[in-house]
Design a protein around this motif. Structure first.
Motif, PDB file in Angstrom:
ATOM      1  N   ARG A  87      27.199  50.650 -23.052  1.00  0.00           N
ATOM      2  CA  ARG A  87      27.203  52.112 -23.208  1.00  0.00           C
ATOM      3  C   ARG A  87      25.902  52.728 -22.725  1.00  0.00           C
ATOM      4  O   ARG A  87      25.883  53.820 -22.177  1.00  0.00           O
ATOM      5  N   SER A  88      24.790  52.023 -22.910  1.00  0.00           N
ATOM      6  CA  SER A  88      23.487  52.555 -22.506  1.00  0.00           C
ATOM      7  C   SER A  88      23.207  52.353 -21.015  1.00  0.00           C
ATOM      8  O   SER A  88      22.199  52.827 -20.513  1.00  0.00           O
ATOM      9  N   ILE A 129      28.092  47.966 -27.131  1.00  0.00           N
ATOM     10  CA  ILE A 129      26.999  48.922 -27.251  1.00  0.00           C
ATOM     11  C   ILE A 129      26.023  48.768 -26.084  1.00  0.00           C
ATOM     12  O   ILE A 129      25.543  49.757 -25.535  1.00  0.00           O
ATOM     13  N   PHE A 144      37.430  52.952 -25.085  1.00  0.00           N
ATOM     14  CA  PHE A 144      36.083  53.314 -25.566  1.00  0.00           C
ATOM     15  C   PHE A 144      35.663  52.513 -26.798  1.00  0.00           C
ATOM     16  O   PHE A 144      34.498  52.174 -26.942  1.00  0.00           O
ATOM     17  N   TYR A 200      36.533  51.260 -15.152  1.00  0.00           N
ATOM     18  CA  TYR A 200      35.365  51.753 -15.898  1.00  0.00           C
ATOM     19  C   TYR A 200      34.326  50.668 -15.738  1.00  0.00           C
ATOM     20  O   TYR A 200      34.566  49.519 -16.125  1.00  0.00           O
ATOM     21  N   VAL A 259      34.206  48.913 -25.722  1.00  0.00           N
ATOM     22  CA  VAL A 259      33.058  48.779 -24.823  1.00  0.00           C
ATOM     23  C   VAL A 259      31.829  48.421 -25.657  1.00  0.00           C
ATOM     24  O   VAL A 259      31.490  49.119 -26.611  1.00  0.00           O
ATOM     25  N   ARG A 292      31.249  60.800 -19.089  1.00  0.00           N
ATOM     26  CA  ARG A 292      30.904  59.809 -18.058  1.00  0.00           C
ATOM     27  C   ARG A 292      31.350  60.312 -16.696  1.00  0.00           C
ATOM     28  O   ARG A 292      32.403  60.944 -16.574  1.00  0.00           O
ATOM     29  N   LYS A 317      24.988  53.512 -18.536  1.00  0.00           N
ATOM     30  CA  LYS A 317      25.582  54.613 -17.767  1.00  0.00           C
ATOM     31  C   LYS A 317      26.830  54.180 -16.984  1.00  0.00           C
ATOM     32  O   LYS A 317      26.868  54.297 -15.759  1.00  0.00           O
ATOM     33  N   LYS A 357      34.921  62.047 -20.942  1.00  0.00           N
ATOM     34  CA  LYS A 357      34.152  61.679 -22.133  1.00  0.00           C
ATOM     35  C   LYS A 357      32.655  61.571 -21.805  1.00  0.00           C
ATOM     36  O   LYS A 357      31.966  60.663 -22.245  1.00  0.00           O
TER      37      LYS A 357
END
Length: 180
Positions: free
Chosen positions: A52-53, A49, A44, A124, A47, A99, A55, A97
């Motif tokens: 992360r947005s 930024i 995590f 992931y 990853v 997701r 999805k 988390k």
């Protein structure tokens, strides 16, 4: 070796792995997988930024999810996982988390507990950014009688091709055995 022309380029194929940067292939030992702080540090925290947005979601076997993710605990031995069900249809909502976790059979990924060193147990990723499938969207359906089994057979055929679009949206998780 010879590439089977009837297969799409898989993420775990030689061609697929070659398109994923080594920094996106993360090794977890048994003690790492059982420690939520290692998940934070190894996956995590790295990853970007921007991803992360988008999805991202996990892909792993039900065995890995049940035996390794749902059993994570904090320092006071309290479980980190809370059961979640869809109130409409009663189905289990699998998340890690926050997701989504897509469950697959163990012919896609190994169960973490059964995996050997360097075998992949999960991923992931952001599916629509990472992988693309092309198709002519035409299905051919044939019905015939199989005289060996005495059964009618319905066979459907569709022509498609797929490949990794951007390996930057894929993190592969593989098992590592701790050196003693």
């Amino acid at each position: 070796g010879d590439k089977d022309r009837n297969q799409m380029e898989g993420i775990l194929s030689d061609e697929g792995i070659a398109r994923i940067d080594n920094s996106h292939i993360i090794a977890f030992t048994e003690s790492d997988v059982a420690d939520w702080t290692k998940w934070q540090e190894k996956l995590f925290a790295i990853v970007p930024i921007g991803m992360r947005s988008e999805k991202p979601e996990f892909v792993m076997t039900a065995n890995t999810y049940e035996a390794n993710i749902k059993t994570l605990k904090d320092q006071n031995n309290r479980p980190l996982y809370a059961e979640t069900f869809n109130p409409v249809d009663g189905s289990e909502v699998c998340t890690f988390k926050g997701r989504p976790v897509v469950l697959v059979e163990d012919d896609v990924f190994e169960n973490f507990n059964d995996a050997l060193t360097n075998e992949y147990f999960g991923m992931y990723w952001v599916p629509n950014k990472a992988y693309g499938i092309n198709s002519n969207l035409e299905f051919t359906v044939t019905d015939y009688f199989d005289h060996e089994t005495n059964q009618w057979v319905k066979k459907a055929l569709v022509i498609n091709d797929g490949k990794i679009l951007d390996g930057g949206y894929i993190y592969l998780l593989k098992k590592s055995v701790a050196q003693g």
